[in-house]
Design a protein around this motif. Structure first.
Motif, PDB file in Angstrom:
ATOM      1  N   THR A 144      -7.684   1.368   5.220  1.00 31.50           N
ATOM      2  CA  THR A 144      -7.842   0.211   4.347  1.00 31.50           C
ATOM      3  C   THR A 144      -7.452  -1.072   5.081  1.00 31.50           C
TER       4      THR A 144
ATOM      5  N   LYS B 240      -4.224   4.529   3.996  1.00 34.23           N
ATOM      6  CA  LYS B 240      -3.588   3.215   4.137  1.00 34.23           C
ATOM      7  C   LYS B 240      -4.067   2.515   5.415  1.00 34.23           C
ATOM      8  N   ASP B 241      -4.035   3.235   6.532  1.00 30.48           N
ATOM      9  CA  ASP B 241      -4.439   2.621   7.800  1.00 30.48           C
ATOM     10  C   ASP B 241      -5.909   2.195   7.773  1.00 30.48           C
TER      11      ASP B 241
ATOM     12  N   ASN C 182       2.631  -1.532   4.728  1.00 25.20           N
ATOM     13  CA  ASN C 182       2.092  -0.196   4.907  1.00 25.20           C
ATOM     14  C   ASN C 182       3.262   0.760   4.631  1.00 25.20           C
ATOM     15  N   ARG C 183       3.307   1.298   3.427  1.00 23.18           N
ATOM     16  CA  ARG C 183       4.503   1.852   2.787  1.00 23.18           C
ATOM     17  C   ARG C 183       5.456   0.688   2.502  1.00 23.18           C
TER      18      ARG C 183
ATOM     19  N   LEU D 180       0.836  -1.209   0.000  1.00 20.16           N
ATOM     20  CA  LEU D 180       0.000   0.000   0.000  1.00 20.16           C
ATOM     21  C   LEU D 180       0.862   1.247   0.000  1.00 20.16           C
ATOM     22  N   GLN D 181       0.633   2.091  -0.982  1.00 21.50           N
ATOM     23  CA  GLN D 181       1.322   3.386  -1.046  1.00 21.50           C
ATOM     24  C   GLN D 181       0.276   4.494  -1.206  1.00 21.50           C
ATOM     25  N   ALA D 182       0.573   5.634  -0.641  1.00 20.12           N
ATOM     26  CA  ALA D 182      -0.323   6.787  -0.782  1.00 20.12           C
ATOM     27  C   ALA D 182       0.363   8.017  -0.220  1.00 20.12           C
TER      28      ALA D 182
END
Lengths: 310, 310
Positions: free
Chosen positions: A103, A100-101, A151-152, A92-94
């Motif tokens: 999701t 992200k959290d 997460n990243r 997950l990237q954003a």
């Protein structure tokens, strides 16, 4: 199915969500042309009814039940055949506040926590900086049978040096190819990789940052450096635009998920995961057991079950 | 509150579940006197209604919502003050089919997976056997701010050598004191420890083993050695009886949870976790931020939020 009831998963419109949201590999993406409020694949009002947000949230729960079963099959298969090494890795990237959290909480949270392996990556520590940038990533890979969640990820090691100008281009640019090789190694080893960019708008980020400042229970999520990163929004978008096109492959595709609407984001990610699990054609492994003999052994023990249930 | 509706958590009857299920430290427990089908603390039919199973399951979901908030506060506090090191560690022990996995799925599954750190311990590997028995345990401790879950634990290193006669008494008996010291070190360091023994009956174990044999989707959970361990049921119960009394302390108490009824087990474990979190008096940390100034910085950026929501 109408919107009034049932617990069926309604198929997305227009084909698999994978096909709708996949970033075409090989060329720079025009992120500005991707509307962060769009809802590709979501059935229309004739199916969802006027409360399509509530409808989508219910669908996420039902897709989540299926994901939990698929995850259990993956886990069971790894227990029966540890050498196969099959795993799923969700990357997950954003941008900050991209979701992200949320999701992870809503979509990954539908699965049994025993089968999930989550790792969050912050700025590299002094120790990590002494190693190759993939060193900490390799240590964080999920064991066989698990859904791993990053997460990243290793993509931060291109984005941050590039945008924050912490390293010259000849340092970060070769990482594209190193990541290609690394991901090919993973997919060759039985890892199904799903890479998702949660695409929010500049205005939506402001709205969410403001909500964090306005709510004392959310202050801990806010950091002044968020505004510094926001000042480089355009640079980050350009870096993502190149990266998404450059680092997608058939085996490890990138998906760009419109994420201004949290309920659509969750709906899309849940479907992307489900469709990825579907490609694995999972089932419960056949028992390497003589069931009749084991039943006999069990029944020879005393304390036979009373069948009146609980 | 009646049983017809609402989303309120109804207080257990007779005081905190902690007090009802806690094993008195210092002496051997009479496990035979603990009814695995009992429901200590569960309100009577006048509160739960005839479907007390359904009622208890709803209560678990609502207690779970509170647990998710408490876990977030723990996480937020650790982010604000990483040195404090506050953590919660849930240790789950049980006979085969005792319900450890189900408890994790239903109770721990209510929390955000980002804040949970689960480790399962199987038979020690060759590498692990070359180290002190607490070596692998120390590596599995949760980071600050997390709920750690041990699915089996260091207590296996007393139970298995003792019952399976893999090591002489002079090897496993000193481990009581070593575990005492280890757990005191943890509690001194800010870890709240909750140790739970899920207590099932011999008949219930047979029922669950049979259910695994009768259902092809559960074969993967069955291992012939389960019957071998079952043949030593009495030895295991005796080992647990001594261990639960011997290794409980005020700081790291043992709870014996009647577990033949899965819905009661989940209800009790959810309350035990909630009551443990309550002792930490958690709250969201005060912001080390100049909120007004940050708001000003944010509002100076362009792309101000449109307030029409989603």
């Amino acid at each position: 199915m109408g919107y009034e009831g049932g617990t069926d998963v309604v198929a997305p419109v227009g084909g698999a969500v994978r096909d709708l949201l996949r970033v075409a590999p090989g060329r720079t993406v025009d992120l500005a042309a991707l509307d962060p409020r769009a809802t590709p694949g979501l059935p229309g009002l004739e199916v969802t009814g006027p409360d399509r947000k509530g409808w989508a949230r219910r669908q996420v729960r039902w897709v989540g039940d299926g994901l939990a079963r698929q995850q259990e099959m993956l886990f069971a298969g790894a227990k029966a055949d540890p050498g196969a090494g099959r795993r799923v890795l969700l990357v997950l990237q954003a941008m900050d506040c991209g979701g992200k959290d949320g999701t992870v909480k809503r979509v990954v949270g539908a699965m049994n926590p025993l089968g999930v392996h989550i790792r969050a990556f912050g700025p590299p520590t002094a120790e990590e900086l002494r190693h190759h940038f993939l060193w900490r990533i390799r240590q964080a890979l999920p064991p066989a049978g698990r859904l791993g969640v990053f997460n990243r990820s290793h993509y931060e090691d291109i984005l941050v040096p590039r945008v924050q100008e912490r390293a010259p281009e000849h340092v970060w640019r070769p990482r594209y190819a190193e990541i290609d090789d690394f991901e090919r190694e993973l997919t060759d080893g039985g890892v199904a990789i799903v890479k998702i960019f949660l695409h929010i708008s500049y205005a939506e980020q402001a709205r969410r940052l403001l909500a964090r400042l306005d709510d004392p229970t959310k202050h801990w999520k806010y950091h002044p450096s968020d505004i510094d990163a926001r000042a480089r929004w355009g640079d980050y978008q350009a870096a993502y635009a190149e990266l998404l096109g450059r680092c997608g492959s058939d085996a490890a595709p990138w998906y760009a998920v419109p994420a201004d609407r949290k309920w659509y984001r969750d709906w899309a990610v849940a479907h992307l995961l489900r469709e990825t699990f579907d490609t694995l054609s999972l089932g419960y492994p056949p028992a390497d057991l003589d069931i009749a003999a084991e039943r006999e052994r069990l029944l020879r023990t005393t304390g036979l079950p009373k069948m009146n249930g609980s």
